[in-house]
Design a protein around this motif. Structure first.
Motif, PDB file in Angstrom:
ATOM      1  N   LEU A   1       5.405 -10.079   9.997  1.00 45.61           N
ATOM      2  CA  LEU A   1       7.091  -9.951   8.865  1.00 45.61           C
ATOM      3  C   LEU A   1       6.676  -8.290   8.162  1.00 45.61           C
ATOM      4  O   LEU A   1       6.355  -8.269   7.628  1.00 45.61           O
ATOM      5  CB  LEU A   1       7.942 -10.743   7.740  1.00 45.61           C
ATOM      6  CG  LEU A   1       9.130  -9.636   7.592  1.00 45.61           C
ATOM      7  CD1 LEU A   1      10.258 -10.635   8.802  1.00 45.61           C
ATOM      8  CD2 LEU A   1       9.732 -10.649   5.818  1.00 45.61           C
ATOM      9  N   PRO A   2       7.366  -7.675   9.685  1.00 45.54           N
ATOM     10  CA  PRO A   2       7.324  -6.201   9.145  1.00 45.54           C
ATOM     11  C   PRO A   2       7.980  -5.677   7.940  1.00 45.54           C
ATOM     12  O   PRO A   2       9.086  -6.226   7.039  1.00 45.54           O
ATOM     13  CB  PRO A   2       8.245  -5.054  10.599  1.00 45.54           C
ATOM     14  CG  PRO A   2       8.231  -5.951  11.231  1.00 45.54           C
ATOM     15  CD  PRO A   2       8.442  -7.335  10.613  1.00 45.54           C
TER      16      PRO A   2
ATOM     17  N   LEU B   1       3.611  -1.883   9.195  1.00 49.68           N
ATOM     18  CA  LEU B   1       2.710  -2.283   7.782  1.00 49.68           C
ATOM     19  C   LEU B   1       3.652  -4.146   7.619  1.00 49.68           C
ATOM     20  O   LEU B   1       4.922  -3.917   7.337  1.00 49.68           O
ATOM     21  CB  LEU B   1       3.823  -1.172   6.670  1.00 49.68           C
ATOM     22  CG  LEU B   1       3.283  -1.831   5.745  1.00 49.68           C
ATOM     23  CD1 LEU B   1       1.518  -1.220   5.380  1.00 49.68           C
ATOM     24  CD2 LEU B   1       3.432  -0.493   3.824  1.00 49.68           C
ATOM     25  N   PRO B   2       2.590  -4.485   7.617  1.00 54.82           N
ATOM     26  CA  PRO B   2       3.331  -6.239   7.390  1.00 54.82           C
ATOM     27  C   PRO B   2       3.771  -6.206   5.378  1.00 54.82           C
ATOM     28  O   PRO B   2       3.590  -5.586   4.922  1.00 54.82           O
ATOM     29  CB  PRO B   2       2.304  -6.746   6.891  1.00 54.82           C
ATOM     30  CG  PRO B   2       1.287  -6.106   7.512  1.00 54.82           C
ATOM     31  CD  PRO B   2       2.219  -4.764   8.018  1.00 54.82           C
ATOM     32  N   ALA B   3       5.204  -6.839   5.602  1.00 55.38           N
ATOM     33  CA  ALA B   3       5.498  -6.837   3.995  1.00 55.38           C
ATOM     34  C   ALA B   3       4.735  -7.367   3.657  1.00 55.38           C
ATOM     35  O   ALA B   3       4.888  -7.162   1.870  1.00 55.38           O
ATOM     36  CB  ALA B   3       7.109  -7.835   4.516  1.00 55.38           C
ATOM     37  N   MET B   4       4.099  -8.535   3.684  1.00 57.85           N
ATOM     38  CA  MET B   4       3.080  -9.260   2.337  1.00 57.85           C
ATOM     39  C   MET B   4       2.363  -8.027   2.175  1.00 57.85           C
ATOM     40  O   MET B   4       1.399  -8.550   1.005  1.00 57.85           O
ATOM     41  CB  MET B   4       2.260 -10.676   3.290  1.00 57.85           C
ATOM     42  CG  MET B   4       2.533 -11.152   3.994  1.00 57.85           C
ATOM     43  SD  MET B   4       2.668 -12.582   1.413  1.00 57.85           S
ATOM     44  CE  MET B   4       1.246 -12.836   1.741  1.00 57.85           C
TER      45      MET B   4
ATOM     46  N   ILE C   1       2.800  -4.530   1.241  1.00 53.25           N
ATOM     47  CA  ILE C   1       3.183  -3.231   0.244  1.00 53.25           C
ATOM     48  C   ILE C   1       4.248  -4.111  -0.270  1.00 53.25           C
ATOM     49  O   ILE C   1       4.721  -3.777  -1.793  1.00 53.25           O
ATOM     50  CB  ILE C   1       4.310  -2.833   1.705  1.00 53.25           C
ATOM     51  CG1 ILE C   1       4.037  -0.877   0.570  1.00 53.25           C
ATOM     52  CG2 ILE C   1       5.349  -2.623   2.076  1.00 53.25           C
ATOM     53  CD1 ILE C   1       2.800  -0.603  -0.333  1.00 53.25           C
ATOM     54  N   GLN C   2       4.502  -5.554  -0.596  1.00 45.79           N
ATOM     55  CA  GLN C   2       5.794  -5.976  -1.371  1.00 45.79           C
ATOM     56  C   GLN C   2       5.436  -6.585  -3.012  1.00 45.79           C
ATOM     57  O   GLN C   2       4.095  -6.293  -3.281  1.00 45.79           O
ATOM     58  CB  GLN C   2       5.570  -8.000  -1.049  1.00 45.79           C
ATOM     59  CG  GLN C   2       6.784  -8.618  -2.252  1.00 45.79           C
ATOM     60  CD  GLN C   2       8.208  -8.206  -1.932  1.00 45.79           C
ATOM     61  OE1 GLN C   2       8.421  -7.392  -1.728  1.00 45.79           O
ATOM     62  NE2 GLN C   2       8.854  -9.337  -3.338  1.00 45.79           N
TER      63      GLN C   2
ATOM     64  N   PRO D   1       6.238   1.487  -1.827  1.00 50.07           N
ATOM     65  CA  PRO D   1       7.428   0.159  -1.644  1.00 50.07           C
ATOM     66  C   PRO D   1       8.683   0.935  -1.952  1.00 50.07           C
ATOM     67  O   PRO D   1       9.860   0.304  -2.603  1.00 50.07           O
ATOM     68  CB  PRO D   1       7.627  -1.189  -2.859  1.00 50.07           C
ATOM     69  CG  PRO D   1       6.567  -0.959  -3.659  1.00 50.07           C
ATOM     70  CD  PRO D   1       5.803   0.267  -3.142  1.00 50.07           C
TER      71      PRO D   1
ATOM     72  N   SER E   1       7.172  -1.700  12.616  1.00 50.14           N
ATOM     73  CA  SER E   1       6.425  -2.616  12.156  1.00 50.14           C
ATOM     74  C   SER E   1       4.642  -2.675  12.227  1.00 50.14           C
ATOM     75  O   SER E   1       4.476  -2.923  11.816  1.00 50.14           O
ATOM     76  CB  SER E   1       6.400  -3.566  13.687  1.00 50.14           C
ATOM     77  OG  SER E   1       5.889  -3.083  14.626  1.00 50.14           O
TER      78      SER E   1
END
Lengths: 346, 346, 346, 346
Positions: free
Chosen positions: A183-184, C183-186, C188-189, C234, C181
């Motif tokens: 998931l981006p 940077l994966p969300a995982m 930087i969350q 983020p 796309s």
């Protein structure tokens, strides 16, 4: 003497959870790990992008990733994607391997046990039929979809004591459910995505199978009506589910809480499985719990709260939370393997 | 000649939206603003913590915040909290002011019009009864709860064409709904809060009133069953709603889309109100829309998507999104005022 | 009569910004767009995952994406990645195209103008040397790295009035800088990533070139010392930069503010370029501004605040914010093209 | 026999960390807790909004919150705010209590030890002077500001081996640093706030004091130049710091890493304090570590990475991370208390 275990797809997020749990497991010893071509041949500690809160286990750091499983192991845990799993897992079963898989293919096959042990441990007996039908000596057992695992556990005592004929489910699912890089960040930052490919059908069908019956021809889905709407939210881990259930008996929230807290029909209640939580369903009485950030630490236990009457639907509504990569994947896989050990199947 | 308008509670998030909309409104001129003791006496531009994407209007920067309204204005927009509003708004109505209010008190009073203009503009006629009953020359009109405003607009063409007898609603509500400082960052970072005080009852009751009928004794709620579960999510603006609706006629998603896109029963269709969106309900056909970050820019229009059959419930399910401080508060307040102008009520 | 323009890499985030700006541009008309093999042949409106707050321009929706540029256009805007650009852009220049590029390759070539127009418009004169040296009729002009564009604009009046011999820069860069796309969300969350590949060297070297001099042999970097530490945060859009500058003259924050607000050395001050902001550098006096979410709307203008004395370093420190995909990429590309028009270069 | 301990301000975020650490501490027993009027008189388990990942300790759940300390305890841990602490802590010292405080008042008093034990344990000797000067039998010891605690620990071996005469610091500070409800979600969602009241002066001054010398007249600040720019980012816990240090000796990153990893001048190296981490400074060699979400779990240890040459400044630059409410507050408070025990001061 511990059983020798392998993890397929060990570098992904579910693979990491499997490695983490197995590295400190009393019954299993992790001896083989595989990954895709890109990482195979490398040491695990160097190839993996470890994102779990616990440190990477020292015992696994130097294991070399293989491209496919060649070792002689007692049990295989698969965290492969469904498209890869389709061929690999069947081949392993043919070679005699005992495979516990998180991949979504074959989950609705009536001879494949789709197990959430507290809920339907008995379905494991269908393996006999599976072996006969497919003519292999190995076995394929499936872990339910992450939402389904959380949902069916939360519903089990309610289902057993009051009867449920309709469940409306709205999910708020964590980023980790999409995998390490699925998931981006641009897609989910300050946002919600109201669609997860294939998820709603999985929740609807798998719930019916898990609450189904083992008959001679295999597992037969029950007739419970399930409708789901699935959404991705900017939360790292922990799937949240708003559940509305129409019940077949009159009851009230207090009785429901009592039913959950006693949970008399827990199918592995006295099995002493190491990964089984003491209280599989934790009831919170605060008005604003569970919350994913505060309650996902429960790991294998599902946390429910806000149990209240639903007069419009004729039943109850509540909020449920579970750790999606533990209860919704790796943890349940290990629990299934423990069940198999307890049943002398490996 | 523009009507003179006041905004009560002008420094909060809804107050800011009101100021922003009114500052460029063809029919209204913002001449008076109030705030609590802390800010009163100061210039708006200095007292406000402006958080809206448009710049603070030059024409309002130098207006001085009053503690209570003393000016002679044609219309009062209230963004007061319910506890303060209870006394202030009634006093203003007694003094003859025409008050359009976002506060939740009195929303269920059968002589108070609770207006979502496209849905129930006709309810404004109850004002006559209100004045008789309360013996005042002013008037109190209420904006619905934010979720209810979005939900009832999205449901209106479906309700009219197919009949709805049960609605199950699960919300994912934005941070801004809690006000400028109502929600600590520590509570919502990487988290979901499954509780918003009083919200579910508001959605359930107000929906019944908005779809209700104006009769001699006031507005009578309709018998539609509504059950809601309300949740706060880490999204800045834009409330998302998963809606499951049991319908009284058989239909399919394509027919529902056609009903929404034609929206023949829009009650202000030909009124030419400046704040009324051309298409009050926008249908998105992509599998993953609407999304709050991408679609909240529609402002007064509600965006719906993922309209699909719901066999379990016997109807349809869909996903709806609306801008909570515009369609769910300030914008609808202004639209109500425009309706009153069109009806020669001010 | 508008110049005919093409955008290479039109579906990415910078490509979308270029399309958005050019679709409403008085001097340019977007007539051709390209994308990678995956999307070429499809209509733009169907192939693009449009994420910009403004709606997708109607005039571009039906343009068909080409795999490579064949049209006869007056100017080419490139949003290609550096690896692809290396070959494509040189080929286009050889064919006579005038290319304004966001790709990082060739930025340090002393015959390639690296332009932040308010700062170093004069460097465009190096094109004559470029054409002679490379023997082509076309031209390659480069947009600076996103941080560098924001930084050098903020520094320009300070550099000119007080002299700067050391700049220490710590960035907090938005997600959009990594592409749609990238940077994966995982990753930087709830997190910060203290590394952006190649970024620090770009900031350090490009700053020296932009403040450099055009001499006979090309552009010669100035001797200013720059050290950067670059971090991903983020935040959706808007790069934030903490700047510490050692100055060669004694001064105080008020004088610095005056220098910035008058900005006498703005090199395009009287050029009347459509995309040039009236105030290229906006000074905020509040203690807590600029903030990316509130101030990125300034688009082409850089916002600076917290200008304060830095006794430890012997100079000043301040906080600067710029919209990374507008001032840091697409907007500056268009501004460069406008400069070329003003200079009769196309 | 464990020392009896009290925690003042036990319901806040630092208070919770203190309670959590002390509840499982070998040397201290938590016997008294206080909170503001709002919560006093209630049981801790009912009054606290527990947000820590570990469960609330059973042993503390039933302790009743007092409004002020009356018990006879051996040590008082204060998590009061500076304005309240100013009076309360002095009164307690006068009554003979030994107070370890996180409040920022008195931190620069030359007779008050401001302790980061690995860095300046020796400063505790100034207590003798404090007692003489203030004429009390108790004592006040201060925990440094959160950033300063992390920064000075990371710098200590570099300071000792190579000499540091200028430090430029840019922080990215977690939400939890603002307390449980100190920061509204509307302010920080998708945003950065480039200002934390008083923070920069604290970092600059306290760093000079911690690296200062104990002389006869008290602790004298060293002459190191420090300049800080402090920013709040949307990260739950873990302060990140970009550090640029001008060194007095030539060196290279490898030597710096060796100096850090051997850390010969750790002032509590052989004290055996229970809360002291085995490796107080962990060096990560990956290009993109430390990261707050992945590395804050180190708790009392500071994690540094990206150690690289800084030619512009003449020294090195690196990235440091520490857990702000553990190393930056509660954990260091407990470590100070352990130091006092080891020195036979209580």
């Amino acid at each position: 003497m511990r059983r020798r275990a392998a993890v397929l797809g060990a570098t992904g997020i579910v693979g990491q959870r499997l490695v983490s749990i197995l590295s400190r497991h009393p019954w299993f010893e992790l001896v083989a790990i595989t990954a895709s071509e890109k990482s195979s041949g490398r040491k695990y500690g160097e190839a993996v992008n470890w994102v779990i809160e616990d440190p990477i286990p020292e015992s696994v750091k130097d294991l070399v990733l293989q491209q496919s499983l060649t070792d002689d192991v007692d049990i295989v845990f698969s965290a492969l994607s469904a498209d890869v799993a389709a061929e690999v897992e069947v081949n392993l079963a043919r070679k005699g391997y005992f495979v516990v898989s998180n991949a979504s293919n074959m989950r609705l096959d009536s001879t494949v046990p789709l197990l959430n042990p507290e809920v339907n441990a008995g379905h494991i007996e269908v393996l006999e039929l599976q072996r006969k039908l497919y003519g292999w000596e190995g076995a394929i057992l499936k872990v339910p979809n992450c939402v389904t695992a959380i949902l069916t556990l939360a519903l089990k005592p309610i289902f057993d004591e009051f009867g449920v004929d309709l469940v409306v489910v709205s999910t708020m699912q964590a980023i980790s459910g999409a995998g390490l890089s699925g998931l981006p960040a641009m897609s989910i930052q300050d946002n919600i995505i109201p669609h997860i490919e294939g998820e709603e059908a999985k929740v609807e069908n798998e719930t019916r199978k898990i609450f189904g019956k083992l008959e001679q021809r295999g597992i037969v889905q029950c007739s419970i009506n399930v409708t789901a709407s699935c959404h991705r939210v900017p939360v790292l881990e922990g799937h949240s589910i708003a559940v509305f259930a129409r019940l077949m008996k009159n009851t009230d929230p207090d009785e429901v809480i009592r039913a959950i807290e006693s949970f008399k029909t827990n199918e592995i209640r006295n099995f002493g499985l190491p990964t089984a939580p003491k209280k599989p369903i934790i009831v919170r009485r605060e008005v604003d719990r569970p919350q994913p950030r505060l309650d996902r630490k429960e790991g294998m236990a599902v946390v429910v709260g806000r149990i209240r009457e639903d007069r419009a639907l004729g039943g109850i509504k509540f909020f449920a939370l579970g750790h999606n990569t533990i209860r919704g994947a790796a943890g349940t896989a290990v629990l299934i393997a423990e069940l198999a050990v307890a049943k002398n199947l490996l």
